[in-house]
Design a protein around this motif. Structure first.
Motif, PDB file in Angstrom:
ATOM      1  N   ARG A  23       0.822  -1.210   0.000  1.00  0.00           N
ATOM      2  CA  ARG A  23       0.000   0.000   0.000  1.00  0.00           C
ATOM      3  C   ARG A  23       0.858   1.263   0.000  1.00  0.00           C
ATOM      4  NH1 ARG A  23      -4.120  -1.815   4.822  1.00  0.00           N
ATOM      5  NH2 ARG A  23      -5.323  -3.286   3.576  1.00  0.00           N
ATOM      6  N   VAL A  44      -5.496  11.233  -6.170  1.00  0.00           N
ATOM      7  CA  VAL A  44      -6.414  10.960  -5.049  1.00  0.00           C
ATOM      8  C   VAL A  44      -6.917  12.239  -4.375  1.00  0.00           C
ATOM      9  CG1 VAL A  44      -5.421   8.686  -4.576  1.00  0.00           C
ATOM     10  CG2 VAL A  44      -4.513  10.678  -3.370  1.00  0.00           C
ATOM     11  N   GLN A  77     -10.664  13.033  -4.627  1.00  0.00           N
ATOM     12  CA  GLN A  77     -11.491  12.132  -3.790  1.00  0.00           C
ATOM     13  C   GLN A  77     -11.492  12.612  -2.335  1.00  0.00           C
ATOM     14  OE1 GLN A  77     -10.076   8.057  -4.024  1.00  0.00           O
ATOM     15  NE2 GLN A  77      -9.337   8.379  -6.099  1.00  0.00           N
ATOM     16  N   LYS A 104     -12.050   1.287   9.953  1.00  0.00           N
ATOM     17  CA  LYS A 104     -11.489   1.188   8.606  1.00  0.00           C
ATOM     18  C   LYS A 104     -11.963  -0.115   7.952  1.00  0.00           C
ATOM     19  CE  LYS A 104      -7.044   1.073   6.255  1.00  0.00           C
ATOM     20  NZ  LYS A 104      -5.593   1.216   6.369  1.00  0.00           N
ATOM     21  N   THR A 139     -13.703   2.034   5.081  1.00  0.00           N
ATOM     22  CA  THR A 139     -13.271   1.787   3.698  1.00  0.00           C
ATOM     23  C   THR A 139     -14.061   0.610   3.119  1.00  0.00           C
ATOM     24  OG1 THR A 139     -11.567   0.263   4.474  1.00  0.00           O
ATOM     25  CG2 THR A 139     -10.874   2.527   4.129  1.00  0.00           C
ATOM     26  N   GLY A 147     -16.234   7.769   3.370  1.00  0.00           N
ATOM     27  CA  GLY A 147     -15.180   6.806   3.029  1.00  0.00           C
ATOM     28  C   GLY A 147     -13.776   7.319   3.251  1.00  0.00           C
ATOM     29  N   TRP A 206      -9.481   5.454   2.499  1.00  0.00           N
ATOM     30  CA  TRP A 206      -8.803   4.596   1.537  1.00  0.00           C
ATOM     31  C   TRP A 206      -7.752   3.729   2.213  1.00  0.00           C
ATOM     32  CZ3 TRP A 206      -9.797   9.738   1.573  1.00  0.00           C
ATOM     33  CH2 TRP A 206     -10.822  10.164   0.722  1.00  0.00           C
ATOM     34  N   ASP A 207      -7.392   2.648   1.524  1.00  0.00           N
ATOM     35  CA  ASP A 207      -6.427   1.734   2.163  1.00  0.00           C
ATOM     36  C   ASP A 207      -5.048   2.369   2.328  1.00  0.00           C
ATOM     37  OD1 ASP A 207      -5.270   1.640  -0.330  1.00  0.00           O
ATOM     38  OD2 ASP A 207      -5.479  -0.516  -0.613  1.00  0.00           O
ATOM     39  N   TRP A 208      -4.809   3.499   1.678  1.00  0.00           N
ATOM     40  CA  TRP A 208      -3.504   4.167   1.842  1.00  0.00           C
ATOM     41  C   TRP A 208      -3.482   5.112   3.052  1.00  0.00           C
ATOM     42  CZ3 TRP A 208      -5.126   9.072   1.001  1.00  0.00           C
ATOM     43  CH2 TRP A 208      -6.096   9.308   0.021  1.00  0.00           C
ATOM     44  N   SER A 245      -8.783  12.181   8.363  1.00  0.00           N
ATOM     45  CA  SER A 245      -9.651  11.664   7.296  1.00  0.00           C
ATOM     46  C   SER A 245     -11.090  11.743   7.796  1.00  0.00           C
ATOM     47  CB  SER A 245      -9.289  10.202   7.010  1.00  0.00           C
ATOM     48  OG  SER A 245      -9.721   9.380   8.096  1.00  0.00           O
TER      49      SER A 245
END
Ligand code: F6P
Length: 561
Positions: free
Chosen positions: A106, A128, A131, A221, A259, A276, A278-280, A289
């Motif tokens: 990731r 990104v 988003q 998450k 996520t 939402g 993100w996996d990062w 976030s």
């Protein structure tokens, strides 16, 4: 050069050289032998400018690092170590969106969460940043509606209570930020945080609340974490019971931050009401976030934006500033210096600001889940200590409990003192008393008090050793003007990047957390063994088997009595 194994992210040309074989490491080892016996008293006496020289400013934060057991030569060698360790290229790789979290394949892009609109950071070829801003906009709209009373509960009442249910990074950031920024929060609303699967946590959070006025934010998450899911299901039952069992009420009283849209929907939360990420974004790097939804509800979107701006200023400082003036790099290198050369096992974080009372707890996950690692990026056992134990409490309270050990105990505990020029609640002389204590503690730790002085003050000989302060105990003093959302963002980013620097030098992956897995799996197996009616077949070690049997017996006895 050693061959890089498949799938391994090469750090730099030099990274495969074992840390302890690097030229700068060897030089530091030799240098340490010279400096370990030198007292800070001497260093200050030799250089009257030391206290002014060994300071650095970043985004209006001021760091005095002069009370560390270092000379200019130490700083030079530590910077050489950072360079030889590829810290620069590692920083660039993170900001570029490279998949530097190698074991999970990731990218590590919490910095994208605070990138301004118009910036571009690519993950798998996709920018990104738009988003991120789309989610921020959705959060802003939602928080506005709730705060203005336009978002109505199932019975038409506005929301007065917000309960964040989450654990680890889905709790510690939100609760720390809420406490830190309470001064800026909407006081007509209640904010509570439930993390522990111990039912006391949820029970105490809801016992005096009206379900019709309560909003739950389920923050996870993965949306599979045992504790969070157990609490979320119990909260749902409490709500339904309080609102006559109408399943439709869930949509007005539950939102999710995750996520994992599929699991959110399976729980019964409309994915329209899901925010939402993100996996990062690692859990412990996620407070800015959508995991910060409760923060935004409490302090409002404008203050949240200021917090993001604070984070971003420190990101830019970290990304662009030469290492000798780079605050997170210097702090990270000092942590390496004490951990690996002085053998310090712990580091204390001591905020002289009551609102930062949860900051040390927040930092514990950030630092220890990140750098509590025993293998290098290429899977080799490290031959040097990594992540120190972080702990702390706000001052002045800590002074009256554990500071004794820091001053006169047998361990070396580097301290970070954090303080602010302006108080948020001015009252008489309180702030000067508070600040005087910060400065006095750092001075006492560094300079100490000699036996001669103790004697000269009239102590009888037998008491002298007890009253001597050895001193030479290192600390950083970190000052900011005032605790604001922006300052909090800068402070958190400062520690994030200090952790990054440490991990890069140690050549470990600061972004995975495999060490938490085994206990989780074992707990899942043990739950049915404790709960089942029928005698369970137990295949653990004899201690664990015995503890399970003992519990089952006690449960039986309690049922019969
Ligand atoms: O226990 C480890 C961990 O995975 C943390 O890294 C994370 O912050 C926490 O659990 C919560 O995870 P989630 O947000 O997926 O519920």
């Amino acid at each position: 050069m050693k061959e890089v194994s498949a799938g391994m992210t090469p750090q730099t040309e030099t990274s495969p050289v074992l840390l302890t074989n690097r030229k700068s490491w060897k030089a530091l080892e030799e240098h340490y032998q010279g400096i370990r016996g030198v007292h800070l008293r001497q260093l200050f006496a030799d250089d009257p400018q030391r206290g002014e020289r060994m300071t650095v400013e970043a985004a209006n934060l001021f760091l005095d690092y002069s009370k560390n057991r270092i000379t200019d030569e130490t700083v030079k060698l530590l910077i050489e170590l950072a360079e030889e360790s590829g810290v620069r290229s590692r920083i660039d790789a993170m900001f570029r969106g490279d998949k530097i979290n190698d074991t999970e394949k990731r990218a590590v892009l919490h910095v994208a969460l605070r990138a301004p609109q118009g910036a571009s950071i690519l993950v798998d070829g996709e920018n990104v940043v738009p988003q991120v801003h789309a989610v921020l906009e959705k959060m802003t709209g939602f928080c506005g509606r709730v705060r203005r009373g336009e978002w109505k509960g199932h019975t038409g009442k506005p929301i007065r209570n917000v309960i964040n249910i989450g654990i680890g990074g889905s709790d510690l950031g939100p609760v720390m930020a809420y406490e830190a920024l309470k001064h800026y929060s909407e006081r007509s609303m209640n904010f509570r945080f439930v993390s522990n699967v111990d039912a006391t946590d949820l029970s105490e959070a809801i016992c005096d609340l009206e379900p019709s006025e309560t909003l739950f934010i389920i923050s996870s998450k993965t949306f599979t974490t045992l504790e969070t899911m157990a609490n979320a299901h119990s909260a749902r039952s409490w709500l339904l019971k309080g609102l006559g069992g109408d399943e439709k009420s869930v949509a007005r009283h539950f939102v999710a931050v995750s996520t994992n849209a599929a699991e959110v929907a399976r729980f019964g939360i409309d994915t329209e009401n899901m925010f939402g990420f993100w996996d990062w974004v690692g859990g412990r790097y996620s407070m800015d976030s959508a995991i910060g939804l409760s923060t935004m509800l409490a302090i409002g979107p404008d203050h949240f934006q200021s917090m993001l701006h604070g984070f971003h200023q420190m990101d830019e400082h970290f990304r662009t500033t030469p290492f000798d003036r780079n605050m997170p790099v210097l702090m990270g290198l000092l942590a390496v210096w004490y951990t690996d050369f002085f053998g310090a096992e712990t580091a204390a974080v001591l905020p002289y600001e009551q609102y930062l009372k949860r900051f040390p707890a927040y930092l514990q996950q950030l630092t220890m889940e990140s750098n509590g690692k025993h293998v290098t990026l290429d899977g080799k056992e490290v031959t040097y200590p990594t992540g120190p134990i972080y702990w702390g409490e706000p001052g002045t309270n800590g002074q009256h409990s554990f500071y004794q050990l820091i001053h006169q105990g047998t361990r070396l505990i580097p301290c970070d003192f954090i303080a602010f020029d302006e108080p948020l609640n001015p009252l008489g002389q309180h702030h000067e008393i508070l600040l005087a204590n910060v400065f006095a503690q750092a001075e006492a730790l560094a300079i100490g008090k000699t036996a001669e002085r103790v004697k000269a003050e009239g102590s009888p000989d037998w008491l002298v050793p007890h009253r001597v302060f050895e001193g030479n105990r290192p600390s950083n003093t970190l000052l900011a003007q005032k605790l604001t959302p922006e300052t909090l963002g800068k402070l958190v980013a400062l520690y994030e990047h200090s952790v990054f620097t440490q991990g890069a030098v140690w050549q470990i992956n600061s972004f995975d957390q495999w060490g938490v897995e085994l206990g989780k799996v074992l707990a899942k197996n043990i739950v049915p063994e404790l709960a089942s009616e029928a005698e369970a077949e137990l295949n653990h070690d004899s201690s664990t088997n015995n503890l399970i049997r003992r519990y089952r017996k006690r449960k039986e006895t309690a049922k019969l009595s």
